[in-house]
Design a protein around this motif. Structure first.
Motif, PDB file in Angstrom:
ATOM      1  N   UNK A  11       0.769  -1.351  -0.109  1.00 61.19           N
ATOM      2  CA  UNK A  11       0.118   0.013   0.031  1.00 61.19           C
ATOM      3  C   UNK A  11       0.772   1.200  -0.055  1.00 61.19           C
ATOM      4  N   UNK A  12       1.940   1.002   0.345  1.00 61.00           N
ATOM      5  CA  UNK A  12       2.906   2.272   0.454  1.00 61.00           C
ATOM      6  C   UNK A  12       3.654   2.791  -1.039  1.00 61.00           C
ATOM      7  N   UNK A  13       3.246   1.918  -1.873  1.00 58.39           N
ATOM      8  CA  UNK A  13       4.054   1.975  -3.213  1.00 58.39           C
ATOM      9  C   UNK A  13       2.974   2.132  -4.051  1.00 58.39           C
ATOM     10  N   UNK A  14       1.393   2.322  -3.766  1.00 64.01           N
ATOM     11  CA  UNK A  14       0.405   2.555  -5.009  1.00 64.01           C
ATOM     12  C   UNK A  14       0.317   4.312  -4.682  1.00 64.01           C
ATOM     13  N   UNK A  15      -0.068   4.803  -5.833  1.00 71.17           N
ATOM     14  CA  UNK A  15      -0.320   6.230  -5.763  1.00 71.17           C
ATOM     15  C   UNK A  15      -1.569   6.692  -4.916  1.00 71.17           C
ATOM     16  N   UNK A  16      -1.304   7.505  -3.868  1.00 76.37           N
ATOM     17  CA  UNK A  16      -2.092   7.804  -2.666  1.00 76.37           C
ATOM     18  C   UNK A  16      -1.739   9.188  -2.134  1.00 76.37           C
ATOM     19  N   UNK A  17      -2.502  10.002  -2.060  1.00 74.01           N
ATOM     20  CA  UNK A  17      -2.176  11.483  -1.411  1.00 74.01           C
ATOM     21  C   UNK A  17      -1.620  11.301  -0.251  1.00 74.01           C
ATOM     22  N   UNK A  18      -0.509  12.004   0.261  1.00 76.82           N
ATOM     23  CA  UNK A  18       0.396  11.932   1.607  1.00 76.82           C
ATOM     24  C   UNK A  18      -0.698  11.736   2.759  1.00 76.82           C
ATOM     25  N   UNK A  19      -1.841  12.423   2.862  1.00 72.87           N
ATOM     26  CA  UNK A  19      -2.515  12.138   3.829  1.00 72.87           C
ATOM     27  C   UNK A  19      -2.935  10.732   4.109  1.00 72.87           C
ATOM     28  N   UNK A  20      -3.190  10.036   2.903  1.00 72.19           N
ATOM     29  CA  UNK A  20      -4.180   8.727   2.898  1.00 72.19           C
ATOM     30  C   UNK A  20      -2.778   7.895   3.080  1.00 72.19           C
ATOM     31  N   UNK A  21      -1.785   7.918   2.854  1.00 65.03           N
ATOM     32  CA  UNK A  21      -0.389   7.205   3.143  1.00 65.03           C
ATOM     33  C   UNK A  21      -0.320   7.079   4.844  1.00 65.03           C
ATOM     34  N   UNK A  22      -0.253   8.346   5.371  1.00 63.81           N
ATOM     35  CA  UNK A  22      -0.215   8.469   6.842  1.00 63.81           C
ATOM     36  C   UNK A  22      -1.162   7.920   7.513  1.00 63.81           C
ATOM     37  N   UNK A  23      -2.544   7.911   7.043  1.00 64.03           N
ATOM     38  CA  UNK A  23      -3.572   7.034   7.762  1.00 64.03           C
ATOM     39  C   UNK A  23      -3.200   5.943   7.899  1.00 64.03           C
ATOM     40  N   UNK A  24      -2.897   5.297   6.630  1.00 62.15           N
ATOM     41  CA  UNK A  24      -2.714   3.739   6.472  1.00 62.15           C
ATOM     42  C   UNK A  24      -1.417   3.413   7.463  1.00 62.15           C
ATOM     43  N   UNK A  25      -0.427   4.249   7.657  1.00 59.59           N
ATOM     44  CA  UNK A  25       0.718   3.761   8.188  1.00 59.59           C
ATOM     45  C   UNK A  25       0.189   3.797   9.842  1.00 59.59           C
ATOM     46  N   UNK A  26      -0.400   4.917  10.199  1.00 60.05           N
ATOM     47  CA  UNK A  26      -0.708   4.987  11.694  1.00 60.05           C
ATOM     48  C   UNK A  26      -1.434   3.713  12.304  1.00 60.05           C
ATOM     49  N   UNK A  27      -2.126   2.890  11.294  1.00 64.25           N
ATOM     50  CA  UNK A  27      -3.018   1.746  11.466  1.00 64.25           C
ATOM     51  C   UNK A  27      -2.274   0.652  11.207  1.00 64.25           C
ATOM     52  N   UNK A  28      -1.046   0.822  10.857  1.00 66.87           N
ATOM     53  CA  UNK A  28      -0.252  -0.395  10.542  1.00 66.87           C
ATOM     54  C   UNK A  28      -0.755  -1.148   9.193  1.00 66.87           C
ATOM     55  N   UNK A  29      -1.401  -0.407   8.475  1.00 66.72           N
ATOM     56  CA  UNK A  29      -1.700  -1.109   7.257  1.00 66.72           C
ATOM     57  C   UNK A  29      -0.796  -0.847   5.962  1.00 66.72           C
TER      58      UNK A  29
END
Length: 732
Positions: free
Chosen positions: A81-99
């Motif tokens: 999920x960290x390599x697909x094209x996502x806005x920074x806020x979306x990537x941060x939201x996924x990282x905060x939830x260990x996704x």
């Protein structure tokens, strides 16, 4: 474990959008289906982005109870999920939830994602679009049987009994034409006078005609059988996975089902998603199952007991043998338009029904937080005589206290609860009697202390308490004696008996007793004294409406964003807003806003706002966020998020009413008064009482902690009073 992978048969790479997302057949508008049958590849990037956005919107509107894996069957668990094209806020939201990979998201229900703290709907939308884009290129297993795919539609042969029915209709029609009544209804209206015997007999046969007669004695066309036929279009593996994952009370894990079928957990997830999407089409495309699904949605209304729904559609209670579940559970597992749980049906969810319940109670409750069952319009039932009983059961399920026909909405403190009990009984009560009415364990001492310090109560005897608004004198008074006698006699007391009792115990003249018995809160008619029977209908004004605050040129209503708002659903509005706008029952109004007209309507039992989803998308508002819906005096509408709490009572209280922040005590007090429509010079104690009376207890509690500061600007702690106030009063 070996994967049952048969290229070209078991796995199919999606050619069009319907191949990739089978659920589109059930949730998309019928007129849009040809668009979803377009090839995924070969279209312009603009069209692809538009389709991804539409997929995300449909998922958030209709599939909130589905998991991410069910929505995107082609999603590979290894996707980073960290390599697909996502806005920074979306990537941060996924990282905060260990996704970090798709495997972390696959088991999560969409509703849970939409409730992620501090994650706005725009961020969820971006994640869903990216997942949809990534899942369109992966091959997924087939779930339909080969025989079904080659099966040709068969023409249904009408039963022989239909011929005799047609003949009976023709006999009646021919007679009417013969006597010059060709426009007469064949059924319903009385037969024309003088109709011959054969016409009368034909009419009688039609009036007693039963459905099974036309079905040639077969009853095999009910909902359960139709579900069996729909499930028969799937292979046995897909049916078993649906039975265990979608329809079962307790679902086994993907790994457990994978071992059972000799496939990977990822293959089970893909089969589940495609099979559920295929079944969704049967209840959404027209036909008998779609008709039943529509009927269920209509009958449920907002809230209906499951038992009552089954009395109206009995076949929903029959078992679908291939999955071992009643038909209503199969329907509920497929249709997100309503939710059935704990013996209750609700549209669209149980949570939204609880929100409607809370809004109605706030509107109907008096200043003590007490509403009457007969004034609530919540439950749909085929037995009107059971409405009050069912409403009480539903309210208790929602956590409210119901005592007789009274509903208590404020029981968090013993003072609030006691005020409600007294308002219901209508006469003074002893502290022990009040505690005995509580459904929670509370001590008599704590209740006495609370009432002694609360200006809503008056002590009218050594251990008798009343509401101060009753105007009873402390410890004694003719009014208290009259009220007591009226209550003891079931709400009615003979005037002559009252005179004899009171003049025999107190130094009071008969004329005084007659005078008091004729003044509020009493009335005397035909020699009988009772409590005054004035109009108790509650009409909430804007100034007395909870969470509705006055500004210089507008009204601001504070709401908490739920998943229903993000889905695009409308939401209930208090009657006070309708009053502020001059909106009458049956009317609706479109208020201009920067993002287009905002609908506010009163076409049902309760006023309501139209969808505010566009405002949530524009500002990326998360579930659980408090926002203000602002209705200007000029007729315009605007949207404003509240400020985050900072842990400082003054700042937090100002944020709750949407006022500008200030450290000036006078300016703060003026803001709190303006929000209630009260004079700016109003004392703090009056403001606290006003906020508490209209149900804004959060603001009232903050103001209590700030009372000394707002008066003098002094923030030092006030000395704590100790000792039993009740004992001190007894000594005095």
């Amino acid at each position: 474990m070996t994967e049952d992978f048969l290229p070209g048969f078991d796995d199919q790479r999606p050619r069009n959008w319907l191949d990739a997302f089978p659920w589109l057949k059930g949730v998309a508008e019928p007129g849009a289906l040809p668009m979803w049958m377009d090839a995924i590849q070969g279209k312009s990037m603009t069209v692809r982005i538009q389709r991804l956005g539409q997929l995300s919107e449909l998922a958030m509107e209709r599939l909130t109870q589905w998991t991410v894996g069910q929505i995107f069957p082609g999603l590979t668990p290894e996707l980073n999920l960290l390599e697909i094209r996502l806005p920074v806020r979306a990537t941060n939201a996924l990282v905060r939830r260990s996704c970090k990979t798709a495997a972390d998201l696959i088991p999560i229900r969409l509703e849970e994602m939409m409730e992620w703290r501090n994650v706005g709907v725009g961020t969820i939308d971006a994640i869903l679009q990216a997942l949809a884009d990534a899942s369109t290129s992966m091959a997924t297993p087939a779930v339909t049987t080969l025989a079904t795919s080659r099966e040709q539609p068969q023409l249904e042969v009408p039963p022989p009994q239909l011929t005799s029915v047609i003949d009976d209709f023709k006999r009646i029609a021919s007679w009417y034409a013969l006597v010059g009544l060709p426009e007469q209804p064949l059924l319903g209206a009385p037969l024309a006078p003088g109709s011959p015997k054969e016409v009368l007999e034909a009419r009688q046969r039609l009036e007693v005609l039963q459905a099974r007669a036309l079905l040639n004695g077969e009853s095999g066309t009910d909902v359960a059988v139709l579900f069996e036929k729909a499930l028969a279009t799937l292979d046995s593996r897909a049916v078993n996975i649906l039975a265990n994952r979608v329809f079962a009370d307790v679902s086994p894990t993907l790994d457990e089902l994978g071992k059972l079928h000799g496939v990977t957990r990822e293959r089970v997830r893909q089969i589940e998603g495609k099979a559920r999407g295929a079944m969704l089409g049967f209840i959404s495309e027209g036909g008998p199952l779609a008709m039943v699904a529509d009927a269920a949605r209509t009958l449920i209304g907002t809230i209906r007991p499951l038992e009552d729904l089954l009395s109206l559609i009995p076949s929903l209670g029959k078992t679908v043998e291939s999955v071992g579940q009643p038909a209503w559970r199969v329907l509920d597992g497929l249709d997100d338009a309503y939710e059935i749980a704990g013996g209750w049906c609700a549209v669209p969810t149980i949570q939204s029904a609880e929100t409607v319940t809370r809004a109605q109670l706030e509107e109907r409750a008096d200043q003590y937080g007490v509403a009457r069952l007969g004034e609530l319009d919540l439950i749909e039932t085929s037995g009107p005589e059971h409405v009050s009983e069912l409403t009480a059961v539903w309210l208790r399920r929602c956590g409210y206290v119901v005592d007789g026909d009274a509903v208590f909405t404020r029981v968090q403190s013993v003072g609030d609860y006691a005020a409600g009990v007294l308002s219901v009984t209508g006469s003074p009560m002893g502290a022990q009697d009040i505690v005995d009415r509580f459904v929670f364990d509370r001590s008599v001492g704590s209740l006495k202390n609370a009432m002694s310090q609360d200006d809503r109560f008056e002590r009218v005897d050594r251990d008798l308490w009343a509401l101060k608004e009753w105007g009873m004198e402390a410890y004694a008074g003719i009014r208290s004696v009259i009220r007591e006698q009226v209550a003891r006699n079931g709400g009615r007391a003979n005037l002559n008996d009252l005179i004899e009792h009171i003049t025999g115990h107190y130094t009071v003249t008969a004329n005084s007793v007659i005078a008091y018995a004729s003044m509020r809160p009493f009335e005397t008619q035909d020699g009988v004294v009772r409590l005054h029977s004035g109009n108790h209908e509650i009409r909430k004004t804007p100034a007395s409406t909870r969470r509705l605050f006055r500004r210089a040129n507008a009204w601001a209503y504070r709401v908490r964003i739920s998943t229903d708002h993000i889905r695009g659903s409308g939401s209930v509005a208090p009657v006070g807003i309708a009053a502020a706008l001059g909106l009458q029952p049956g009317e609706s109004r479109q208020l201009p806003s920067p993002l287009g007209p905002q609908l506010i309507a009163w076409t049902g039992t309760q006023p309501s706002f139209g969808t505010i989803r566009r405002f949530l998308m524009e500002q990326d508002i998360a579930v659980g966020t408090d926002v203000f819906l602002i209705m200007g005096d000029d007729g315009n509408f605007s949207f404003e998020p509240t400020r985050e709490p900072v842990g400082q009572p003054l700042m937090d209280a100002l944020s709750l009413i949407g006022a500008a922040q200030t450290l000036d005590p006078d300016a703060a007090r003026r803001s709190f008064a303006t929000a209630l429509g009260m004079p700016e010079s109003s004392p703090v104690v009056s403001l606290i009482g006003a906020y508490r009376e209209r149900g804004d207890d959060d603001i009232a509690e903050l103001l209590i902690s700030l009372r000394e500061h707002i008066y003098t600007g002094d923030t030092r702690d006030r000395p704590e009073h100790r000792g039993d106030v009740d004992e001190i009063l007894d000594l005095l």
